[in-house]
Write a protein that holds these residues in place. Structure first.
Motif, PDB file in Angstrom:
ATOM      1  N   ASN A 345       0.819  -1.253   0.005  1.00 50.74           N
ATOM      2  CA  ASN A 345       0.160   0.107   0.034  1.00 50.74           C
ATOM      3  C   ASN A 345       0.847   1.239  -0.006  1.00 50.74           C
ATOM      4  OD1 ASN A 345      -2.644   1.307   0.285  1.00 50.74           O
ATOM      5  ND2 ASN A 345      -2.057   2.198   2.224  1.00 50.74           N
ATOM      6  N   TYR A 346       0.412   2.296  -0.801  1.00 54.31           N
ATOM      7  CA  TYR A 346       1.485   3.488  -1.075  1.00 54.31           C
ATOM      8  C   TYR A 346       0.313   4.636  -0.591  1.00 54.31           C
ATOM      9  CZ  TYR A 346       5.141   1.160  -3.399  1.00 54.31           C
ATOM     10  OH  TYR A 346       6.236   0.468  -3.667  1.00 54.31           O
ATOM     11  N   SER A 347       1.097   5.520  -0.310  1.00 55.02           N
ATOM     12  CA  SER A 347       0.486   6.984  -0.067  1.00 55.02           C
ATOM     13  C   SER A 347       1.215   8.176  -0.634  1.00 55.02           C
ATOM     14  CB  SER A 347       0.003   7.227   1.528  1.00 55.02           C
ATOM     15  OG  SER A 347      -0.616   8.213   1.782  1.00 55.02           O
ATOM     16  N   VAL A 348       1.018   9.410  -0.342  1.00 56.51           N
ATOM     17  CA  VAL A 348       1.554  10.730  -0.843  1.00 56.51           C
ATOM     18  C   VAL A 348       1.520  10.619  -2.209  1.00 56.51           C
ATOM     19  CG1 VAL A 348       3.681  12.136  -0.825  1.00 56.51           C
ATOM     20  CG2 VAL A 348       3.344  10.400   1.073  1.00 56.51           C
ATOM     21  N   PHE A 349       0.271  10.845  -2.589  1.00 57.53           N
ATOM     22  CA  PHE A 349      -0.207  10.920  -4.192  1.00 57.53           C
ATOM     23  C   PHE A 349      -0.337  12.339  -4.604  1.00 57.53           C
ATOM     24  CE2 PHE A 349      -1.667   6.496  -3.605  1.00 57.53           C
ATOM     25  CZ  PHE A 349      -0.599   5.692  -4.400  1.00 57.53           C
ATOM     26  N   SER A 350       0.600  12.823  -5.205  1.00 62.08           N
ATOM     27  CA  SER A 350       0.368  14.310  -5.524  1.00 62.08           C
ATOM     28  C   SER A 350      -0.294  14.505  -6.929  1.00 62.08           C
ATOM     29  CB  SER A 350       1.702  15.188  -5.387  1.00 62.08           C
ATOM     30  OG  SER A 350       1.622  16.394  -5.721  1.00 62.08           O
ATOM     31  N   LEU A 351      -1.232  13.931  -7.142  1.00 60.14           N
ATOM     32  CA  LEU A 351      -1.767  13.466  -8.658  1.00 60.14           C
ATOM     33  C   LEU A 351      -2.037  14.760  -9.507  1.00 60.14           C
ATOM     34  CD1 LEU A 351      -4.026  10.711  -6.994  1.00 60.14           C
ATOM     35  CD2 LEU A 351      -2.134  10.433  -8.765  1.00 60.14           C
ATOM     36  N   TRP A 352      -2.485  15.733  -9.284  1.00 58.02           N
ATOM     37  CA  TRP A 352      -2.653  16.858 -10.018  1.00 58.02           C
ATOM     38  C   TRP A 352      -1.216  17.185 -10.637  1.00 58.02           C
ATOM     39  CZ3 TRP A 352      -0.730  21.971 -10.140  1.00 58.02           C
ATOM     40  CH2 TRP A 352      -1.344  23.083 -10.864  1.00 58.02           C
ATOM     41  N   ASP A 353      -0.205  16.947  -9.995  1.00 57.93           N
ATOM     42  CA  ASP A 353       0.979  17.243 -10.531  1.00 57.93           C
ATOM     43  C   ASP A 353       1.705  15.883 -11.160  1.00 57.93           C
ATOM     44  OD1 ASP A 353       1.372  19.763  -9.121  1.00 57.93           O
ATOM     45  OD2 ASP A 353       1.475  18.467  -7.345  1.00 57.93           O
ATOM     46  N   THR A 354       1.570  14.814 -10.374  1.00 59.86           N
ATOM     47  CA  THR A 354       2.411  13.827 -11.072  1.00 59.86           C
ATOM     48  C   THR A 354       1.951  12.782 -12.241  1.00 59.86           C
ATOM     49  OG1 THR A 354       1.447  12.368  -9.142  1.00 59.86           O
ATOM     50  CG2 THR A 354       3.468  13.373  -8.902  1.00 59.86           C
ATOM     51  N   TYR A 355       0.476  13.064 -12.330  1.00 62.40           N
ATOM     52  CA  TYR A 355      -0.168  12.379 -13.497  1.00 62.40           C
ATOM     53  C   TYR A 355       0.184  12.742 -14.844  1.00 62.40           C
ATOM     54  CZ  TYR A 355      -3.321  16.017 -15.567  1.00 62.40           C
ATOM     55  OH  TYR A 355      -3.800  17.023 -16.249  1.00 62.40           O
ATOM     56  N   ARG A 356       0.886  13.948 -15.185  1.00 58.77           N
ATOM     57  CA  ARG A 356       1.575  14.331 -16.310  1.00 58.77           C
ATOM     58  C   ARG A 356       2.443  13.509 -16.717  1.00 58.77           C
ATOM     59  NH1 ARG A 356      -1.938  19.426 -15.808  1.00 58.77           N
ATOM     60  NH2 ARG A 356      -2.203  19.649 -13.785  1.00 58.77           N
ATOM     61  N   ALA A 357       3.638  13.512 -15.834  1.00 60.84           N
ATOM     62  CA  ALA A 357       4.670  12.742 -16.449  1.00 60.84           C
ATOM     63  C   ALA A 357       5.543  11.379 -15.505  1.00 60.84           C
ATOM     64  CB  ALA A 357       6.020  13.643 -16.921  1.00 60.84           C
ATOM     65  N   ALA A 358       5.244  11.760 -14.034  1.00 62.02           N
ATOM     66  CA  ALA A 358       5.862  11.124 -13.284  1.00 62.02           C
ATOM     67  C   ALA A 358       5.103   9.721 -13.351  1.00 62.02           C
ATOM     68  CB  ALA A 358       5.635  11.434 -11.820  1.00 62.02           C
ATOM     69  N   HIS A 359       3.904   9.503 -13.468  1.00 66.46           N
ATOM     70  CA  HIS A 359       3.259   8.073 -13.353  1.00 66.46           C
ATOM     71  C   HIS A 359       3.500   7.475 -14.708  1.00 66.46           C
ATOM     72  CE1 HIS A 359       1.508   7.613  -9.422  1.00 66.46           C
ATOM     73  NE2 HIS A 359       1.404   8.912  -9.539  1.00 66.46           N
ATOM     74  N   PRO A 360       3.453   8.291 -15.677  1.00 67.56           N
ATOM     75  CA  PRO A 360       3.815   7.611 -17.284  1.00 67.56           C
ATOM     76  C   PRO A 360       5.402   7.232 -17.117  1.00 67.56           C
ATOM     77  CG  PRO A 360       2.430   9.457 -17.537  1.00 67.56           C
ATOM     78  CD  PRO A 360       2.841   9.462 -16.186  1.00 67.56           C
ATOM     79  N   LEU A 361       6.349   7.606 -16.729  1.00 71.02           N
ATOM     80  CA  LEU A 361       7.514   7.309 -16.251  1.00 71.02           C
ATOM     81  C   LEU A 361       7.672   6.107 -15.541  1.00 71.02           C
ATOM     82  CD1 LEU A 361      10.624   7.759 -16.723  1.00 71.02           C
ATOM     83  CD2 LEU A 361      10.638   9.289 -14.654  1.00 71.02           C
ATOM     84  N   PHE A 362       6.952   5.920 -14.757  1.00 73.34           N
ATOM     85  CA  PHE A 362       6.726   4.745 -13.615  1.00 73.34           C
ATOM     86  C   PHE A 362       6.316   3.462 -14.449  1.00 73.34           C
ATOM     87  CE2 PHE A 362       5.688   7.296  -9.626  1.00 73.34           C
ATOM     88  CZ  PHE A 362       7.157   7.729  -9.533  1.00 73.34           C
ATOM     89  N   THR A 363       5.548   3.818 -15.496  1.00 74.83           N
ATOM     90  CA  THR A 363       5.006   2.640 -16.271  1.00 74.83           C
ATOM     91  C   THR A 363       6.133   2.121 -17.135  1.00 74.83           C
ATOM     92  OG1 THR A 363       4.202   4.004 -18.374  1.00 74.83           O
ATOM     93  CG2 THR A 363       2.836   3.401 -16.417  1.00 74.83           C
ATOM     94  N   ILE A 364       7.198   2.946 -17.191  1.00 71.29           N
ATOM     95  CA  ILE A 364       8.221   2.420 -17.972  1.00 71.29           C
ATOM     96  C   ILE A 364       9.554   1.769 -17.043  1.00 71.29           C
ATOM     97  CG2 ILE A 364      10.458   3.082 -19.499  1.00 71.29           C
ATOM     98  CD1 ILE A 364       8.668   5.368 -20.521  1.00 71.29           C
ATOM     99  N   THR A 365       9.654   2.538 -15.840  1.00 71.32           N
ATOM    100  CA  THR A 365      10.871   2.502 -15.244  1.00 71.32           C
ATOM    101  C   THR A 365      10.348   1.516 -13.854  1.00 71.32           C
ATOM    102  OG1 THR A 365      10.941   4.442 -13.787  1.00 71.32           O
ATOM    103  CG2 THR A 365      12.202   4.107 -15.888  1.00 71.32           C
TER     104      THR A 365
END
Length: 746
Positions: A345-365
């Motif tokens: 389980n994870y927390s600290v989801f700054s989604l308005w910011d991170t949906y743009r590039a951080a989470h797409p990056l995670f799908t690669i790395t």
């Protein structure tokens, strides 16, 4: 001399000249030696408005163990700012790069000669010590500093759920430690706490607080390397506890935290750091960082660029953070404890910011972690009725506009990330977008737009909703839910209702259908106007789900390009009282805040990809640096760094959930993305330099590639992408309609 001999001489001379040219152009790359952590400098962004965390941690760990300063103004949202030279203690939780302060739990301060056990004497103001940055050492997994007032050397390291401290008392006499459960960071206020002595070497307790996280609960246990000689508590709720130890010299202490219970914290301690080998814990943390940092390997002769890149990678992996015990027990948003769980389980989801590039990056790395992050969001949905907005330590803060978990969840599903219940995911995104949860959704569903006189930030909210609605429509289509696919595709076009063709801006529309007047595109009064942390110039381009449709509203490529050009060339002056987040200005383009992050890449949709190159190169070279103020805005839990990581590789996810990455201008001559299954994807930039910033041509796996974007599917297959670079634009690259980026790629 005969012709044959002359030919031999000419050939030899030609070969020799090629050899000389080769010698002249050979790049002396700085060796990384599978040890990229050596290039991480956590102090980058600790000045200015970066708000980054300073201290010891491991990738995505629950513990961020670091120093807290006495000052707690806006630039101290992480608890630390480089301009400060005071330390009040070392706490075990921190945020990195946020615009609001919280956490700072379990604050400990080594001191000497506490004789007056009063609240005033034990307070942060009284006990603080000065320090010098010259004695400070900050690394990803290790932090050290000398406390001048007490002549104590402090060293910190960490595992996922345990903070390990080593104090060296150089004064004569006994040693003491103040445990401060009163003070947090920013909005954090103590609600309830307790601390008890378990035995001669251990203490345990809990701290409940209210702040940005409305109901945060943290349990802890601390074990000391020396016997506790004296134990004194002061104030209600165990505000302060003073522990005394015999003699000076070295004192080590290990503190495990848990969102569940003291028993959970004890198990975390014995599981993660059972021994007292401080150097071994540092080495283990280094190994964990190197494993993650090595997932992207770059080649460059620039020490500066290596530092910026790998520090960005480091910053992108501080959050989201683990919010469970080592046995995977966790406390949900409903405050119930969940056991027998099969995910982290994870927390600290700054989604308005991170949906743009951080989470797409995670799908690669971080494909192995993505399913856990998505499952964490789906459990939040089940527990609070909607997907997270900005989730912090088991609490929904509802910070920022939009339901920005939606594109993250959809992106993972459309990319085929395993371990996710796609039907539950669809239920979650649809319910979140149609329920009575977020402001203005009812109006969107009935009127097709949100009236500006019905709520503030109406334009920003509606544009963000439309991005997510597009994603829902695509997932509905994938799952053969045709009616829903049509419905959400229509909702994704809501941006059209805000476009005023007379001056070509997105504007607030009133209940009677008129535009809000007077209109000022430079206005940044986002609390009383129509935008969120931005103005009309910045929000005009927030249609990443359908740039083709935006181009159509402009009347075609030329007027679209003309307006986009003007964004970067008009005055950078802002209205007095503008948001602190509007920083990193190039004209009215604001790189310091996330809604602008995709904008430079929109040129490719109008057939002029080359115009992206000079802008992204300028941003990478001028708005990111290896200095203390090396970030032009809040780091925002990894998004500012994710933009750099993606852009430096030569691509960016304009539409964060369509599985495509638009080309920009690769910074590095060679990048290797190490993928699961012993596969890799190489990105080569031939003839690359500070002047040769324009893509001349591209090949993929040895074949000519004319498109100005690449798909996620092509990357995760493994292979080689080659850019040939030049000093002048190839205006034909990506110009043809069939070669431009598209909204629908899957």
């Amino acid at each position: 001399m005969n012709k044959l001999n002359l030919s031999k001489i000419l050939i030899s001379a030609f070969v020799f000249s090629l050899g000389c040219i080769s010698c002249q152009t050979k790049v002396n790359y700085i060796p990384i030696d599978n040890n990229p952590i050596q290039f991480v400098d956590p102090t980058i962004g600790s000045g200015g408005h970066g708000h980054v965390f300073i201290g010891a941690s491991v990738p995505f760990g629950a513990v961020q163990l670091g120093p807290n300063n006495i000052t707690m103004e806006w630039d101290w949202c992480s608890g630390y700012h480089h301009s400060d030279t005071t330390i009040i203690g070392f706490s075990h939780t921190h945020l990195s790069g946020t615009g609001i302060g919280d956490l700072g739990d379990i604050l400990m301060m080594p001191v000497t000669s506490v004789n007056d056990y009063s609240i005033e004497n034990l307070s942060a103001k009284t006990r603080l010590s000065g320090f010098s940055h010259k004695t400070e050492k900050a690394q990803a997994s290790y932090y050290s500093v000398h406390l001048n007032k007490y002549n104590i050397d402090v060293e910190l390291t960490a595992s996922e759920r345990v903070g390990f401290q080593k104090y060296n008392y150089k004064q004569k006499g006994n040693s003491q430690v103040i445990i401060d459960l009163e003070r947090g960071i920013g909005w954090d206020k103590l609600d309830k706490a307790e601390l008890i002595k378990l035995d001669d070497y251990s203490i345990a307790g809990y701290r409940f607080s209210k702040g940005w996280s409305k109901d945060q609960r943290i349990y802890f246990v601390t074990k000391f390397s020396k016997r506790i000689k004296d134990f004194k508590q002061v104030g209600e709720n165990a505000q302060y506890t003073v522990l005394s130890f015999e003699g000076n010299g070295e004192l080590m202490l290990k503190t495990a935290i848990s969102p569940v219970s003291i028993e959970g914290a004890i198990n975390n301690l014995t599981t993660e750091i059972p021994e007292w080998d401080f150097e071994e814990v540092v080495a283990n943390a280094n190994t964990k960082w190197n494993k993650e940092l090595n997932k992207i390997q770059v080649k460059t002769a620039s020490q500066k660029d290596l530092k910026i890149f790998y520090t960005a990678c480091y910053h992108s992996m501080i959050a989201p953070s683990l919010f469970n015990d080592s046995n995977k027990d966790y406390r949900g948003t409903d405050k119930k404890v969940y056991k027998d769980v099969d995910f982290n389980n994870y927390s600290v989801f700054s989604l308005w910011d991170t949906y743009r590039a951080a989470h797409p990056l995670f799908t690669i790395t971080q494909s192995d972690r993505v399913s856990d992050m998505i499952n964490s969001m789906l459990k939040i949905y089940e527990q609070q009725g909607k997907l997270p907005v900005w989730h912090l330590m088991g609490s929904e803060t509802n910070t920022m506009v939009g339901y920005s978990a939606v594109p993250v969840v959809v992106d993972a599903c459309l990319k085929g990330i395993k371990g996710i219940d796609y039907e539950l995911a669809y239920e979650a995104v649809k319910t979140t977008a149609t329920g009575d949860f977020e402001p203005g959704v009812k109006e969107m569903m009935t009127l097709g737009y949100i009236p500006a006189d019905a709520m503030h930030e109406s334009v920003a909210s509606a544009l963000e909703y439309a991005i997510s609605d597009w994603a829902i429509g695509q997932l509905a289509k994938r799952l053969d839910k045709e009616d829903d696919a049509i419905y959400f595709a229509k909702r994704a076009e809501a941006y059209r209702n805000y476009f005023d063709s007379s001056d070509k801006f997105m504007k607030g529309k009133m209940k009677d259908g008129s535009w809000r007047t007077p209109f000022d595109p430079y206005s940044a009064q986002h609390r009383v106007n129509d935008y969120c942390e931005g103005n009309a110039w910045q929000y005009l381009w927030l249609v990443p789900q359908n740039p083709e449709g935006l181009i159509e509203l402009f009347g075609g490529d030329k007027p679209f390009i003309s307006k986009l050009d003007s964004l970067f060339s008009i005055s950078s002056e802002l209205e007095e009282g503008a948001s602190n987040d509007i920083t990193g200005l190039i004209g009215q383009y604001a790189h310091g805040n996330e809604p602008s992050h995709h904008t430079t890449y929109l040129y490719a949709y109008a057939g002029e990809q080359y115009k992206t190159a000079d802008k992204v190169r300028y941003i990478m070279n001028e708005l990111y640096s290896d200095k203390i103020d090396g970030l032009c805005g809040n780091e925002d839990c990894g998004q500012m760094s994710a933009w750099y990581i993606m852009s430096s590789m030569g691509m960016y996810p304009v539409n964060p959930s369509n599985g495509a990455y638009v080309f920009g201008s690769p910074l590095f001559n060679e990048v290797t993305i190490n993928l699961p299954g012993n596969k890799s994807f190489k990105i080569l930039a031939k003839n690359n330099s500070d002047k040769n910033i324009y893509i001349q041509s591209v090949s993929l796996n040895g074949k000519e590639y004319t498109k100005s974007f690449i798909t996620h599917k092509d990357i995760v297959k493994g292979g080689t992408l080659v850019f040939k670079m030049g000093s002048t634009p190839n205006t034909n690259f990506g110009k043809a309609n069939q070669d431009r980026p598209q909204s629908i790629v899957y």
